[in-house]
Scaffold this active site. Structure first.
Site, mmCIF file in Angstrom:
data_model
loop_
_atom_site.group_PDB
_atom_site.id
_atom_site.type_symbol
_atom_site.label_atom_id
_atom_site.label_comp_id
_atom_site.label_asym_id
_atom_site.label_seq_id
_atom_site.Cartn_x
_atom_site.Cartn_y
_atom_site.Cartn_z
ATOM 1 N N ASP A 212 159.716 45.397 48.997
ATOM 2 C CA ASP A 212 160.611 44.293 49.337
ATOM 3 C C ASP A 212 160.819 43.408 48.110
ATOM 4 O O ASP A 212 159.903 42.689 47.685
ATOM 5 C CB ASP A 212 160.000 43.469 50.494
ATOM 6 N N ASP A 215 160.276 39.512 48.554
ATOM 7 C CA ASP A 215 158.856 39.163 48.712
ATOM 8 C C ASP A 215 158.102 39.306 47.395
ATOM 9 O O ASP A 215 157.245 38.478 47.068
ATOM 10 C CB ASP A 215 158.202 40.064 49.772
HETATM 11 C C1 PRP Z 1 167.049 42.747 50.774
HETATM 12 C C2 PRP Z 1 167.705 42.936 49.418
HETATM 13 C C3 PRP Z 1 169.149 43.117 49.780
HETATM 14 C C4 PRP Z 1 169.078 43.846 51.087
HETATM 15 C C5 PRP Z 1 169.398 45.284 50.852
HETATM 16 O O1 PRP Z 1 167.250 41.450 51.216
HETATM 17 O O2 PRP Z 1 167.473 41.883 48.532
HETATM 18 O O3 PRP Z 1 169.862 41.896 49.908
HETATM 19 O O4 PRP Z 1 167.737 43.697 51.576
HETATM 20 O O5 PRP Z 1 169.410 45.993 52.023
HETATM 21 P P1 PRP Z 1 170.737 46.654 52.620
HETATM 22 O O6 PRP Z 1 171.411 47.369 51.526
HETATM 23 O O7 PRP Z 1 170.183 47.578 53.684
HETATM 24 O O8 PRP Z 1 171.563 45.563 53.222
HETATM 25 P P2 PRP Z 1 166.622 40.865 52.556
HETATM 26 O O9 PRP Z 1 167.594 40.990 53.682
HETATM 27 O O10 PRP Z 1 165.268 41.465 52.790
HETATM 28 O O11 PRP Z 1 166.512 39.325 52.240
HETATM 29 P P3 PRP Z 1 165.648 38.571 51.143
HETATM 30 O O12 PRP Z 1 166.230 38.875 49.781
HETATM 31 O O13 PRP Z 1 165.805 37.149 51.518
HETATM 32 O O14 PRP Z 1 164.223 39.067 51.255
HETATM 33 N N1 URA Z 2 165.411 45.563 50.708
HETATM 34 C C1 URA Z 2 164.382 45.585 49.822
HETATM 35 O O1 URA Z 2 163.950 44.541 49.319
HETATM 36 N N2 URA Z 2 163.813 46.783 49.543
HETATM 37 C C2 URA Z 2 164.267 47.929 50.070
HETATM 38 O O2 URA Z 2 163.715 49.004 49.750
HETATM 39 C C3 URA Z 2 165.325 47.877 50.982
HETATM 40 C C4 URA Z 2 165.891 46.675 51.276
#
Ligand code: PRP
Ligand code: URA
Length: 220
Positions: A212, A215
């Site tokens: 992630d 995170d």
């Molecule tokens: C993560 C990442 C992207 C998204 C990608 O964000 O930073 O924005 O997931 O996934 P997708 O292509 O399936 O849409 P997240 O929604 O976890 O939010 P965050 O950055 O606040 O942790």
């Molecule tokens: N968002 C992330 O941060 N990691 C992944 O692998 C997919 C979605």
């Protein structure tokens, strides 16, 4: 373009630029490692962001200009005025930090999107765009992870709806599924990545990916 990386299958993607420079691949390797501490993850991510944005910025148009050096007149260029950086919150902030150093005159419009953990669809929680933007603006959407592509498509769509047609995306890692989803919706979007990985797992995470991104960048 033929894409052949150690971590991904050999596939053919039009409009995808994989930056295979050893320094970029080294940084990507460091942030893939689950043992890399949060502080180092952030530091490596910032450097990686800089190189990826630098490569992506090759596409920015420019005009010829002349300058006077202390010795003589020299031919030079000036970058196109209206570049928009669109970091997708949260993880895109690291790319924006680097991009702002490279393109200090660029405007920044933040896009708040969060994946629903069950449906994996992107939910919008922040988007403060003006009613109009110069139609010839170049938009560079910044999001380290292109997984299902839902977030990228939602972010691109915000600018597309305002009539902007020159849109790029910069990500650390992409899944083939995400690239396909973006190009099915917006075939002309140019994507710059450090790697095209193998696939998504059942939770929508990129495999092997780096976990992630939000995170790990913010230590949450
Ligand atoms: C993560 C990442 C992207 C998204 C990608 O964000 O930073 O924005 O997931 O996934 P997708 O292509 O399936 O849409 P997240 O929604 O976890 O939010 P965050 O950055 O606040 O942790
Ligand atoms: N968002 C992330 O941060 N990691 C992944 O692998 C997919 C979605």
């Amino acid at each position: 373009m033929a894409v052949d990386t150690k971590n991904g299958s050999k596939t053919s993607h039009k409009n995808v630029q994989v930056v295979d420079h050893p320094v970029v691949q080294h940084l990507l390797t460091r942030i893939r490692d689950y043992q890399t501490p949060a502080a180092d993850f952030r530091r490596y991510s910032l450097s990686l962001s800089q190189y990826l944005v630098y490569e992506a910025s090759r596409l920015i148009e420019y005009r010829d200009v002349k300058v006077e050096t202390p010795v003589a007149e020299a031919d030079g260029i000036a970058l196109k005025d209206y570049v928009i950086l669109a970091p997708v919150l949260r993880a895109g902030l690291i790319l924006a930090e680097a991009a702002q150093k490279i393109l200090p005159a660029a405007r920044i419009y933040h896009v708040g999107l969060k994946r629903d953990e069950k449906t994996l669809e992107a939910i919008s929680y922040y988007a403060k765009l003006p009613e109009s933007l110069p139609p010839d603006s170049r938009v560079i959407v910044l999001d380290p992870m292109l997984a299902t592509g839902g977030s990228a498509v939602a972010a691109i769509d915000l600018f597309h709806k305002l009539g902007l047609k020159t849109i790029q995306l910069v990500s650390f890692v992409a899944a083939p599924e995400g690239i396909k989803r973006v190009h099915d919706a917006f075939a002309d979007v140019h994507i710059t990545v450090g790697s095209v990985d193998k696939c998504l797992n059942e939770h929508g995470y990129i495999v092997p990916g780096l976990g992630d991104a939000g995170d790990r960048i913010f230590g949450t």
